[in-house]
Enzyme design. Structure first.
Site, PDB file in Angstrom:
ATOM      1  CE  LYS A 195      -3.286  -2.991   0.092  1.00 16.09           C
ATOM      2  NZ  LYS A 195      -4.160  -3.518   1.104  1.00 16.09           N
TER       3      LYS A 195
HETATM    4  C1  LIG Z   1      -5.090  -4.727   1.496  1.00 11.50           C
HETATM    5  C2  LIG Z   1      -6.558  -4.612   1.525  1.00 11.50           C
HETATM    6  C3  LIG Z   1      -7.326  -4.941   2.645  1.00 11.50           C
HETATM    7  C4  LIG Z   1      -6.788  -5.661   3.840  1.00 11.50           C
HETATM    8  O1  LIG Z   1      -5.713  -5.071   4.422  1.00 11.50           O
HETATM    9  P1  LIG Z   1      -4.655  -5.948   5.279  1.00 11.50           P
HETATM   10  O2  LIG Z   1      -3.857  -4.889   5.948  1.00 11.50           O
HETATM   11  O3  LIG Z   1      -3.868  -6.741   4.284  1.00 11.50           O
HETATM   12  O4  LIG Z   1      -5.421  -6.797   6.209  1.00 11.50           O
HETATM   13  C5  LIG Z   1      -8.688  -4.675   2.622  1.00 11.50           C
HETATM   14  N1  LIG Z   1      -9.269  -4.142   1.541  1.00 11.50           N
HETATM   15  C6  LIG Z   1      -8.575  -3.851   0.429  1.00 11.50           C
HETATM   16  C7  LIG Z   1      -9.284  -3.236  -0.729  1.00 11.50           C
HETATM   17  C8  LIG Z   1      -7.204  -4.091   0.369  1.00 11.50           C
HETATM   18  O5  LIG Z   1      -6.529  -3.821  -0.747  1.00 11.50           O
END
Ligand SMILES: *Cc1c(COP(=O)(O)O)cnc(C)c1O
Length: 398
Positions: A195
């Site tokens: 991210k």
């Molecule tokens: C990455 C992601 C999540 C979950 O996040 P984590 O930190 O990996 O648990 C939820 N929704 C979306 C759209 C994502 O891309």
């Protein structure tokens, strides 16, 4: 025609490049080290400082940090009071967690279709899926682009639904000048390394509502209340007393993760600017490639893009998506596909969800792949990705 690497030609790049990658610098390492040698490495002052900073960045009144984005979504479901028999509308074009969070609390995810141009959840489709059981909408800012907040808010208000924004892709994005995090009833973020900013694993929920804030806090910390004025049991017996008032979880982030994220957030404006630059270059380069459809943006969204997705116009190509993907990989450009529609997974199929539910999402899925996008990419990296995509597209042009 240039011979593709997959058939023995010379690859466009020598070194493999992946679709995403974190940027952790010396300054981040220093910040983590400092936090690790402090008195408290969890439940300490850095977590509080992070939550304050998250409020600044998102414009929200309250922020709760948690151990990952999935926990953030789970806490939002708990705070919204969603449970058995309730329905939660979301998009199928997302990571599974956007829907799984409803299942965690015994509710049923309902999939609304997406807009074929923006790939974001279509407000008309949300409205078409509302029943008397619907309690909430989880709208995902897909690839970082803000959803159509005004229209979705209007629909939620008219039907008395809670609006949860899954902004896992979208920290730094603004809608009509307002940052993501201050628009929905609750907004969930993820700080996984792919991210835009990272804490290794991490997440947060922001809200402007003090009651939701209190519930989010309790959900993430065993359902425990420390504020004596809120005690159900009346006057406490002594200063050691805290009350567990509901069933919560231990979803805490540590102070050294918070230190990493604080340091990363200082660099968010720079990360956003570089991501925008790369997106502009890609848009410009693919404008004259009719075999590639590029995701469209609404003018209201000032987007910090997490993913750059190309959609193959398959009837203009002699290859399949798989062949295109493998050919790019041989050129040393390693793409990924975001995402397999959530209800295609066996877990959902076993629960009665069938292919054909969301035709737009399914059609998009058949042609897409995410090409590399991250701020640490050099201009040469960007140019090589463009060259590889163009090389493969022209080879397979009808
Ligand atoms: C990455 C992601 C999540 C979950 O996040 P984590 O930190 O990996 O648990 C939820 N929704 C979306 C759209 C994502 O891309």
């Amino acid at each position: 025609m240039e011979k593709l690497a997959i058939f023995g030609g010379t690859p466009v790049r020598e070194k493999k490049i992946f679709y995403g990658r974190q940027w952790v610098g010396e300054d981040d390492v220093k910040a983590v080290t400092a936090a690790l040698t402090g008195d408290l490495i969890t439940c300490g002052p850095t977590v509080l400082a992070l939550e304050k900073k998250l409020c600044e960045v998102t414009g929200a009144k309250y922020a709760v940090s948690v151990c990952n984005g999935t926990a953030a979504l789970h806490c939002a479901m708990i705070a919204a009071g969603i449970g058995e028999g309730d329905e939660v509308i979301t998009t199928p074009l997302t990571f599974a967690a956007s829907a799984n969070c409803a299942v965690y609390v015994g509710a049923t995810p309902v999939f609304a279709d997406v807009d074929p141009n923006t790939y974001n959840i279509d407000p008309d489709s949300i409205e078409a899926h509302i029943t008397e059981r619907t309690k909430a909408v989880v709208a995902v800012d897909f690839t970082g682009q803000a959803v159509e907040h005004d229209r979705i808010r209007e629909i939620c208000s008219r039907h008395g639904l809670i609006l949860i924004i899954d902004a896992a892709h979208a920290i730094g994005t603004k809608y009509k000048g307002k940052p993501e995090g201050s628009i929905g009833d609750m907004t969930c973020f993820s700080f996984h390394p792919v991210k835009t900013v990272t804490s290794g694993e991490g997440g947060a929920i922001t809200t402007n509502d003090p009651e939701l804030y209190r519930k989010l806090h309790m959900a993430s910390q065993h359902g425990i209340e420390h504020d004596a004025s809120k005690f159900v049991g009346g006057e406490p017996e002594g200063p050691w007393v805290y009350e567990m008032q509901s069933l919560g979880f231990n979803y805490r982030m540590t102070d050294f993760q918070a230190a990493l994220l604080l340091s990363q957030l200082e660099k968010l404006p720079g990360f956003s600017a570089r991501r925008k630059e790369i997106v502009d270059k890609y848009n410009e380069a693919f404008r004259d490639v009719p075999e590639i459809f590029v995701q469209k943006e609404i003018p209201e969204s000032e987007t910090t893009r997490h993913l750059y997705i190309i959609q193959l116009v398959l009837d203009r190509l002699t290859c399949t998506r798989r062949e295109f993907f493998d050919a790019l990989s041989a050129e040393n450009v390693q793409c990924q596909v975001h995402y397999v529609p959530v209800y295609y997974f066996p877990f959902y199929k076993e629960r009665g969800y069938k292919e054909g539910l969301c035709p737009n999402a399914e059609k998009i899925y058949r042609g897409i792949m995410s090409i590399p996008l991250y701020p640490l990419m050099t201009d040469e990296d960007v140019d090589s990705v463009i060259a590889a995509v163009k090389k493969v597209a022209s080879y397979y042009r009808k």
